[in-house]
Design an enzyme around this catalytic site. Structure first.
Site, PDB file in Angstrom:
ATOM      1  CB  THR A 137      -1.032   0.129   1.006  1.00  0.00           C
ATOM      2  OG1 THR A 137      -1.498   1.097   1.530  1.00  0.00           O
ATOM      3  CG2 THR A 137      -0.009  -0.309   2.518  1.00  0.00           C
ATOM      4  CG  ASP A 138      -1.160   4.842  -1.064  1.00  0.00           C
ATOM      5  OD1 ASP A 138      -1.657   4.167  -0.090  1.00  0.00           O
ATOM      6  OD2 ASP A 138      -1.515   5.817  -1.746  1.00  0.00           O
ATOM      7  CD  GLU A 139      -3.619   3.170   3.757  1.00  0.00           C
ATOM      8  OE1 GLU A 139      -3.438   3.184   5.255  1.00  0.00           O
ATOM      9  OE2 GLU A 139      -4.644   3.206   3.428  1.00  0.00           O
ATOM     10  CE1 TYR A 141      -3.190  -2.878   5.693  1.00  0.00           C
ATOM     11  CE2 TYR A 141      -3.266  -0.482   5.010  1.00  0.00           C
ATOM     12  CZ  TYR A 141      -3.176  -1.769   4.701  1.00  0.00           C
ATOM     13  OH  TYR A 141      -3.088  -1.965   3.400  1.00  0.00           O
ATOM     14  CE  LYS A 175       0.266  -4.785   2.926  1.00  0.00           C
ATOM     15  NZ  LYS A 175      -0.046  -6.015   2.425  1.00  0.00           N
TER      16      LYS A 175
HETATM   17  P1  NAD Z   1      -9.310  -7.604   2.173  1.00  0.00           P
HETATM   18  O1  NAD Z   1      -9.426  -7.685   3.542  1.00  0.00           O
HETATM   19  O2  NAD Z   1     -10.763  -7.671   1.407  1.00  0.00           O
HETATM   20  O3  NAD Z   1      -8.981  -9.239   1.813  1.00  0.00           O
HETATM   21  C1  NAD Z   1      -7.905  -9.857   2.684  1.00  0.00           C
HETATM   22  C2  NAD Z   1      -7.853 -11.604   2.429  1.00  0.00           C
HETATM   23  O4  NAD Z   1      -6.738 -12.157   3.006  1.00  0.00           O
HETATM   24  C3  NAD Z   1      -9.477 -12.167   2.854  1.00  0.00           C
HETATM   25  O5  NAD Z   1      -9.737 -13.107   1.935  1.00  0.00           O
HETATM   26  C4  NAD Z   1      -8.764 -12.904   4.129  1.00  0.00           C
HETATM   27  O6  NAD Z   1      -9.702 -14.025   4.441  1.00  0.00           O
HETATM   28  C5  NAD Z   1      -7.513 -13.311   3.845  1.00  0.00           C
HETATM   29  N1  NAD Z   1      -6.385 -13.397   5.023  1.00  0.00           N
HETATM   30  C6  NAD Z   1      -6.244 -12.816   5.923  1.00  0.00           C
HETATM   31  N2  NAD Z   1      -5.552 -13.234   7.049  1.00  0.00           N
HETATM   32  C7  NAD Z   1      -5.165 -14.350   6.325  1.00  0.00           C
HETATM   33  C8  NAD Z   1      -4.220 -15.437   7.010  1.00  0.00           C
HETATM   34  N3  NAD Z   1      -3.648 -15.211   8.095  1.00  0.00           N
HETATM   35  N4  NAD Z   1      -4.027 -16.341   6.059  1.00  0.00           N
HETATM   36  C9  NAD Z   1      -4.536 -16.580   4.936  1.00  0.00           C
HETATM   37  N5  NAD Z   1      -5.511 -15.490   4.273  1.00  0.00           N
HETATM   38  C10 NAD Z   1      -5.711 -14.379   5.162  1.00  0.00           C
HETATM   39  O7  NAD Z   1      -8.094  -6.996   1.683  1.00  0.00           O
HETATM   40  P2  NAD Z   1      -7.801  -6.246   0.132  1.00  0.00           P
HETATM   41  O8  NAD Z   1      -8.685  -4.884   0.395  1.00  0.00           O
HETATM   42  O9  NAD Z   1      -8.258  -7.110  -1.001  1.00  0.00           O
HETATM   43  O10 NAD Z   1      -6.297  -6.192   0.170  1.00  0.00           O
HETATM   44  C11 NAD Z   1      -5.449  -7.163  -0.515  1.00  0.00           C
HETATM   45  C12 NAD Z   1      -4.062  -6.615  -0.274  1.00  0.00           C
HETATM   46  O11 NAD Z   1      -3.902  -5.471  -0.928  1.00  0.00           O
HETATM   47  C13 NAD Z   1      -3.471  -6.264   1.148  1.00  0.00           C
HETATM   48  O12 NAD Z   1      -2.420  -6.917   1.147  1.00  0.00           O
HETATM   49  C14 NAD Z   1      -3.597  -4.870   1.345  1.00  0.00           C
HETATM   50  O13 NAD Z   1      -2.799  -4.161   2.206  1.00  0.00           O
HETATM   51  C15 NAD Z   1      -3.561  -4.465  -0.324  1.00  0.00           C
HETATM   52  N6  NAD Z   1      -3.814  -3.074  -0.547  1.00  0.00           N
HETATM   53  C16 NAD Z   1      -5.188  -2.774  -0.395  1.00  0.00           C
HETATM   54  C17 NAD Z   1      -5.638  -1.840  -0.866  1.00  0.00           C
HETATM   55  C18 NAD Z   1      -7.022  -1.189  -0.785  1.00  0.00           C
HETATM   56  O14 NAD Z   1      -7.644  -0.084  -1.080  1.00  0.00           O
HETATM   57  N7  NAD Z   1      -7.987  -2.051  -0.514  1.00  0.00           N
HETATM   58  C19 NAD Z   1      -4.714  -0.860  -1.294  1.00  0.00           C
HETATM   59  C20 NAD Z   1      -3.481  -1.033  -1.592  1.00  0.00           C
HETATM   60  C21 NAD Z   1      -2.879  -2.291  -1.115  1.00  0.00           C
HETATM   61  P1  TYD Z   2     -10.726   3.641   4.323  1.00  0.00           P
HETATM   62  O1  TYD Z   2     -11.701   3.048   3.119  1.00  0.00           O
HETATM   63  O2  TYD Z   2     -10.733   3.098   5.572  1.00  0.00           O
HETATM   64  O3  TYD Z   2      -9.264   3.364   3.696  1.00  0.00           O
HETATM   65  P2  TYD Z   2      -7.888   3.936   4.297  1.00  0.00           P
HETATM   66  O4  TYD Z   2      -8.126   4.209   5.589  1.00  0.00           O
HETATM   67  O5  TYD Z   2      -6.990   2.863   4.121  1.00  0.00           O
HETATM   68  O6  TYD Z   2      -7.408   5.241   3.430  1.00  0.00           O
HETATM   69  O7  TYD Z   2     -11.078   5.260   4.356  1.00  0.00           O
HETATM   70  C1  TYD Z   2     -10.800   6.054   3.294  1.00  0.00           C
HETATM   71  C2  TYD Z   2     -11.188   7.363   3.852  1.00  0.00           C
HETATM   72  O8  TYD Z   2     -12.222   7.850   4.492  1.00  0.00           O
HETATM   73  C3  TYD Z   2     -10.097   7.729   5.059  1.00  0.00           C
HETATM   74  O9  TYD Z   2      -9.632   9.120   5.030  1.00  0.00           O
HETATM   75  C4  TYD Z   2     -10.946   7.618   6.180  1.00  0.00           C
HETATM   76  C5  TYD Z   2     -12.472   7.997   5.719  1.00  0.00           C
HETATM   77  N1  TYD Z   2     -13.693   7.446   6.174  1.00  0.00           N
HETATM   78  C6  TYD Z   2     -14.633   8.187   6.632  1.00  0.00           C
HETATM   79  O10 TYD Z   2     -14.605   9.359   6.653  1.00  0.00           O
HETATM   80  N2  TYD Z   2     -15.907   7.398   7.101  1.00  0.00           N
HETATM   81  C7  TYD Z   2     -15.983   6.095   7.061  1.00  0.00           C
HETATM   82  O11 TYD Z   2     -16.981   5.696   7.629  1.00  0.00           O
HETATM   83  C8  TYD Z   2     -14.710   5.201   6.831  1.00  0.00           C
HETATM   84  C9  TYD Z   2     -14.833   3.751   6.928  1.00  0.00           C
HETATM   85  C10 TYD Z   2     -13.606   6.014   6.262  1.00  0.00           C
END
Ligand code: NAD
Ligand code: TYD
Length: 351
Positions: free
Chosen positions: A131-133, A156, A160
């Site tokens: 992630t960019d975070e 989180y 990461k």
């Molecule tokens: P998500 O929470 O929707 O899915 C995570 C998956 O991992 C789930 O299916 C869960 O069951 C599985 N999992 C969790 N713990 C586990 C374990 N111990 N063993 C096996 N499986 C396990 O997450 P996502 O949003 O699909 O994110 C996927 C990846 O992309 C993550 O690594 C996250 O950090 C990264 N990422 C997400 C975003 C975003 O906006 N969602 C952006 C950038 C990077």
């Molecule tokens: P989120 O989807 O949790 O992603 P991240 O924290 O990884 O960026 O949140 C996106 C943005 O939206 C973040 O600035 C927090 C804000 N947010 C709200 O304002 N209300 C909400 O209920 C949630 C879940 C997030």
């Protein structure tokens, strides 16, 4: 790449990735999805894949914290590539209970790297999805590049960041072929409705309050999930080993603008009785502790080296996303009611 072990394939991005690779690319090998099915993992996301690719899609219900089980799976399917999505992914949860984030995101990644090290001879690639975070928070100006120093602020992002460092160390120390992608906020089908966009879509549809943290001025860069999957696949096929690639949507928005756009779009698709605009549902709530101010990505490296850029604009992507959530009301009600946990037990037994 013949046998790709995808971790976390039952979650949001992992499921979209499996749909993309098996359904839209010329990949002819197998995908072995290792997922422990936490609250965020939903096998229903891959039901059509199980049906359409019975020989090429395999599900293994396993925890990435279980090294011995991972070893058996990797041997059984002769795994030559690892694409690692599995993580605890929600910032708000990491503030309340950080322990699971350290276990899965740090220890789990370490275990997978150990598998990669043990199988180094035939290993084509370990791709780490991050992630960019990890870069922390920007002020009003500037962008994260691949050389921005790490400054994670939440449990989180710190977990990461730790996993990114381990991946890099395994490249430098052992010569494991690795690539890393650091991506901005994703949205699209199958996202668990705890994250901003699906939460707001579903609340607005049901005419419930729309909880915006602080004054809604925090900025995120939004990327449609299929664009992220295309970027990961390009890196896996053509990226340089040992390199990290930033992936972004070229789409910075304040949270309040995102919520307003969702309201406008929903009002158009499903006009409210009497025409009351859904924006009236916006409610400002207590801010998140340590809330990062702004994320913005410079994705010129992946653009120049691999020719990738996002295909979807926010206007087109958010419309598709809203339509998907409206069309998949059964998925939504099962996910929200926890019914799919029951369905999962029937399919895969008690865990
Ligand atoms: P998500 O929470 O929707 O899915 C995570 C998956 O991992 C789930 O299916 C869960 O069951 C599985 N999992 C969790 N713990 C586990 C374990 N111990 N063993 C096996 N499986 C396990 O997450 P996502 O949003 O699909 O994110 C996927 C990846 O992309 C993550 O690594 C996250 O950090 C990264 N990422 C997400 C975003 C975003 O906006 N969602 C952006 C950038 C990077
Ligand atoms: P989120 O989807 O949790 O992603 P991240 O924290 O990884 O960026 O949140 C996106 C943005 O939206 C973040 O600035 C927090 C804000 N947010 C709200 O304002 N209300 C909400 O209920 C949630 C879940 C997030």
């Amino acid at each position: 790449m013949k046998n790709i072990l995808v971790t976390g394939g039952s979650g949001f991005i992992g499921a979209n990735f499996i749909h993309y690779v098996l359904g839209e690319t010329d990949f002819s090998g197998r995908i072995i999805n290792v997922d422990v099915l936490t609250y965020a993992g939903n096998p229903e996301n891959l039901q059509s894949i199980e049906k359409d690719f019975p020989e090429r899609y395999i599900f293994e219900n396993a925890d990435i914290c279980d090294l011995e089980k991972l070893r058996l799976i990797a041997e059984k399917y002769d795994v030559d590539t690892i694409c690692h999505f599995a993580a605890e992914s929600h910032v708000d949860r990491s503030i309340v209970s950080p322990g699971a984030f350290i276990q899965t995101n740090v220890i789990g990644t370490f275990n997978l790297l150990e598998i990669a090290r043990e199988r180094q001879d035939g290993l084509k690639l370990f791709h780490h999805v991050s992630t960019d975070e990890v870069f922390g928070s920007l002020g009003d100006e500037g962008f994260f590049t691949e050389t921005t120093s790490y400054k994670p602020n939440s449990p989180y992002s710190a977990s990461k960041a730790s996993s990114d460092h381990l991946v890099r160390a395994y490249y430098k120390t052992y010569g494991i072929p690795v690539t890393i992608s650091n991506c901005s906020n994703n949205y699209g089908p199958f996202q668990f409705p705890e994250k901003l966009i699906p939460l707001m879509v579903l609340n607005a549809q049901a005419r419930k309050p729309l909880p915006v943290y602080g004054d809604g001025s925090n900025v995120r860069d939004w990327l449609y999930v299929r664009d992220h999957c295309v970027a990961i696949w390009a890196i896996m096929n053509r990226g340089r080993h040992g390199e990290t690639y930033n992936v972004g949507g070229d789409n910075e928005m304040k949270n309040l603008e995102v919520v307003r756009e969702i309201c406008r779009c929903l009002d158009e698709i499903l006009p409210a009785d009497g025409g009351a605009p859904r924006e009236e549902l916006i409610t400002f709530v207590k801010d998140r502790p340590g809330h990062d101010w702004r994320y913005a990505i410079d994705f010129s490296k992946i653009n120049q080296e691999l020719g990738w850029r996002p295909a979807e604009s926010f206007t087109t992507g958010i419309r598709k996303t809203i339509e998907w959530y409206l069309e998949n009301d059964q998925w939504v009600s099962r996910v929200k009611s926890g019914e799919y946990q029951q369905w999962m037990k029937e399919q895969y037994g008690e865990q």
